[in-house]
Design an enzyme around this catalytic site. Structure first.
Site, PDB file in Angstrom:
ATOM      1  N   CYS B 103      40.201  40.534  28.677  1.00 24.09           N
ATOM      2  CA  CYS B 103      41.387  41.214  28.162  1.00 24.09           C
ATOM      3  C   CYS B 103      41.299  41.320  26.661  1.00 24.09           C
ATOM      4  CB  CYS B 103      42.637  40.443  28.512  1.00 24.09           C
ATOM      5  SG  CYS B 103      42.827  40.225  30.249  1.00 24.09           S
ATOM      6  N   ILE B 104      42.110  42.197  26.128  1.00 21.33           N
ATOM      7  CA  ILE B 104      42.081  42.447  24.701  1.00 21.33           C
ATOM      8  C   ILE B 104      42.906  41.437  23.933  1.00 21.33           C
ATOM      9  CG2 ILE B 104      41.668  44.620  23.621  1.00 21.33           C
ATOM     10  CD1 ILE B 104      43.450  45.840  25.660  1.00 21.33           C
TER      11      ILE B 104
END
Ligand SMILES: Cc1cc2nc3c(=O)[nH]c(=O)nc-3n(C[C@H](O)[C@H](O)[C@H](O)COP(=O)(O)OP(=O)(O)OC[C@H]3O[C@@H](n4cnc5c(N)ncnc54)[C@H](O)[C@@H]3O)c2cc1C
Lengths: 412, 104
Positions: B103-104
């Site tokens: 995920c970012i």
């Protein structure tokens, strides 16, 4: 339209913006808007990065919550106990019951140091620090003021975390802080991450890996921490790898509030499953989620909450009129990355486009340059504090910066 | 970018990092070969993990170490002992599914 009851949970960045937007759009006789938060103060969290290095003073990053809640919105300061989706009400700790027609969840994310054995030990805020809370950042400032050097380890426990570049910025700022104190040679800085590189997006990772090397910051990748041994002062990963430290600055696991879990609304990290384009919760049509509390695959950042708030406001107006929702949020994020020595990078990206080089906000002109270090970007980062207190929270549209990401001016 | 390479005597489509890009081309021989390259000998426990990973992929669940630990198939410690180096990256490659996007 008959009078609707809109209830906002959390008066942090996202909740406050929604209160302002909605009060602006809806007359008092159209909607009763209530917002709940257990705190009295609003903290400017991006300031937690600067507090440890004496760049910001505590009083610059804390204000009263009231200052930002518009008249015509009722603010209740109390801990929220549970959301009862079946009967559409929320129970507060003081046993007050709040019924709603539309619920907006903006309870954010918090650190959960209890997830890793040894983290919240005797050594918590002595040789093991976080900087994701006001208390953590402040006690780290006091530690750094007197620390005479050794092994500094900057560490991420697991993803996702809020503002995923913050730990990297911390490492960069530490490098310039110790240089200024003429003791860089006494400090060994290691950046430890569960990722395979400095960041999650390939082009930005390349640029950032390079900067780490330039600044003589070692990087330890693919490190999945199992526990901390506070006595031997080592962090240990599941594979048995150990990294020793004298001073550990860690970003613990980030989780949604326990309230979400208790209410049966969360995933394994208490984030609310949310439609990434409409921001409606997956399970309930009249529940909307924005900011760090949702599980959408966008950065957990104030800038993201700002773009989300503009789209969610429209969607809530549509929902109240019984119209179809707009499926528009594109995951737009815009983050300055402090790189130390008075410089910063800027990245602008969304669900489908990774950060690349280019100019911002005007294609071909700038004045800000994407993915390149500059003083101008650093000024932008510092200006963000003013923009946050004076524009962002009040729901003012930021000039020239569009809600959805622009492709022009970027070198894809 | 997709390219092909010979795995277990078949021409298999893979990306730059060697992950299969067409899951339909995966079979047990492909898995054995990829495991071999990672110096892993597949035991029944390994196969259980691989099957669990593939099932998550079918359900479009975004994978991470925490989820593997909560799978009921292995705990994280065991997962590391089965796939010692970069367990999730290695195991997904052998399972023929995409590398989990962090995920970012
Ligand atoms: C160190 C650091 C640096 C950052 N830097 C940047 C940056 O440079 N740029 C950027 O855009 N973003 C940055 N961020 C991220 C940004 O601060 C967050 O993404 C943003 O604040 C999210 O807003 P939110 O409203 O979702 O959550 P928050 O602002 O955290 O608000 C949540 C609110 O809900 C309340 N709440 C939660 N549970 C309950 C409950 N049970 N009862 C009552 N109240 C409750 C909390 O008290 C809180 O006030 C940074 C964050 C950190 C930690």
């Amino acid at each position: 339209m008959s009078m609707k009851r809109i209830l906002i949970l959390g008066a942090g960045t996202a909740g406050t913006m929604m209160a302002n937007h909605l009060r602006h759009e809806l007359k008092n006789e159209e909607a009763e808007i209530t917002i709940v938060d257990e705190r009295h103060k609003h903290y400017y969290q991006p300031g937690y990065l600067f507090l440890p290095f004496d760049i910001y003073k505590p009083e610059e990053i804390v204000k009263e919550i009231e200052e930002f809640i518009p008249t015509g919105v009722k603010l209740i300061k109390c801990r929220i106990n549970k959301i009862h989706t079946d009967e559409q009400y929320v129970m507060l700790d003081n046993k007050i019951r709040l019924d709603y027609d539309v619920l907006i969840i903006a309870t954010g994310a918090r650190i959960a140091p209890e997830e890793i054995p040894g983290m919240q030990s005797e050594e918590w805020h002595k040789s093991i620090f976080d900087f994701y809370t006001f208390e953590g950042a402040l006690s780290l400032r006091n530690k750094l003021r007197e620390w005479d050097g050794g092994r500094l380890v900057v560490h991420i426990t697991e993803m996702p975390i809020k503002c995923p570049v913050a730990p990297l910025e911390f490492a960069f700022l530490a490098d310039s802080y110790f240089k200024q104190k003429h003791m860089r040679d006494k400090v060994e800085i290691t950046y430890v991450t569960p990722l395979s590189g400095a960041f999650t997006k390939p082009k930005a990772t390349e640029a950032l890996d390079h900067l780490l090397a330039d600044k003589n910051i070692h990087i330890e990748t693919d490190f999945a921490i199992e526990r901390i041994d506070p006595e031997r002062k080592v962090i240990v990963d599941y594979g048995g790898k150990e990294v020793p430290y004298d001073l550990l600055v860690t970003v613990p696991t980030n989780k949604g509030d326990d309230l979400i879990g208790r209410s049966g609304l969360g995933d394994e990290l208490n984030y609310v499953p949310t439609n990434k384009a409409t921001l409606q919760s997956v399970a309930h049509k009249n529940i909307f989620v924005l900011g760090d509390a949702s599980n959408i695959p966008a950065s957990k950042a104030g800038s993201v909450a700002h773009f989300e708030a503009e789209i969610l406001t429209e969607n809530i107006l549509r929902f109240l009129k019984g119209e179809e929702l707009k499926a528009e949020f594109d995951g737009h994020a815009n983050c300055f990355i402090e790189t130390g020595n008075g410089k910063a990078l800027l990245i602008d990206f969304n669900y489908t486009h990774e950060p690349v080089e280019g100019t911002f906000p005007f294609a071909g002109i700038g004045p800000l340059r994407l993915l390149k270090e500059s003083r101008m970007n650093h000024m932008g980062k510092l200006a963000f504090k003013w923009i946050y207190w004076n524009m962002l929270l009040k729901g003012t549209h930021i000039p020239f910066v569009s809600t959805n990401m622009q492709e022009a001016g970027k070198n894809f | 970018m997709s390219q092909t390479r010979m795995i277990a005597g078949k021409e298999i489509k893979v990306n730059d990092e060697g992950y299969l890009t067409d899951y339909n081309q995966w079979d047990k021989q492909v898995a054995e070969t990829l495991a071999n390259e990672a110096r892993i000998e597949l035991t029944p426990k390994h196969w259980q993990v691989l099957e669990w990973l593939q099932e998550q992929q079918r359900k479009e669940v975004a994978l991470n170490i925490r989820k593997v630990g909560a799978s009921g198939v292995v705990d994280i410690k065991e997962f590391y002992s089965l796939f010692p180096v970069g367990p999730l990256k290695t195991a997904t490659k052998i399972a023929g599914i995409p590398k989990p996007a962090s995920c970012i």
